[in-house]
Design an enzyme around this catalytic site. Sequence first.
Site: not given
Length: 270
Positions: A41, A99
């Site tokens: 992110y 992830h």
Amino acid sequence: MSRIVPQFGLGTFRLSDQILIDSIKTALDLGYRAIDTAQIYGNEAEVGQAITESQVNRNDIFLTTKIWTTHYTADQLIPSLKQSLQKLRTDAVDLTLIHWPAPQLGISVEEMMKNLLEAKQLGLTRHIGISNFNIDLTQQAIDAIGREHIATNQIELSPYLQNQKLVDFLNQQNIDVTSYMTLAYGKVLHDPVLQQIAQQHQANSAQIALAWALQLGYSVIPSSTQAAHLLQNLQAQQIQLSAEEMQLIAALERQGREVDPAELAPVWDK
């Protein structure tokens, strides 16, 4: 097994800079106590700054980050997590996830999970888990390190993508289900069924979608930059849907997946 992941948290995907800092500080003021971020992110530093500047003690916040695919190997995972901790201004996070399984990278689930478990054993993270894993890959993770070490599988879930087979498997394994994209990029907000149910509860359709997920036992991590929406999302915890309303929402399933990167995603369970 008791729940590890708090049922309500703040997502930070696609947010950055002062907008993100303000969102986190407002959320913490309103009563949020869980924050979800990820290395990819690119906003861990802002998350760390916001927590430091807030009135809430770090020990009262459940902080999650996720290891990106380029950092799964033994020489990369722990150094990358230490970098994340520096950015987040903390000695340890509460939860660290793989992830994406990224099968095309050629790194086995066993290898990545053992590297992640080592990070836990070193005290860099209190809990560990997975994200975007299907049934087969979740089983591989369990076989690699034991299900007692896998706190959650964070997966895309919404009224339009209910992932029932995977959810049933995770429930059987006592692994918490964390729902991301619960509003399907806002697509469910205009659903007439959700709008009708919302009217019955003097609520909005976003609150109904979140209440649905919470009632199924999932953790949710919606994001917003507006204080009013942050508060409304939080208030979804007070909504109790009837069995009939839950059935109406169950009937909205349409396999409406929003996130499916070809090089990272597994073969999804249908």
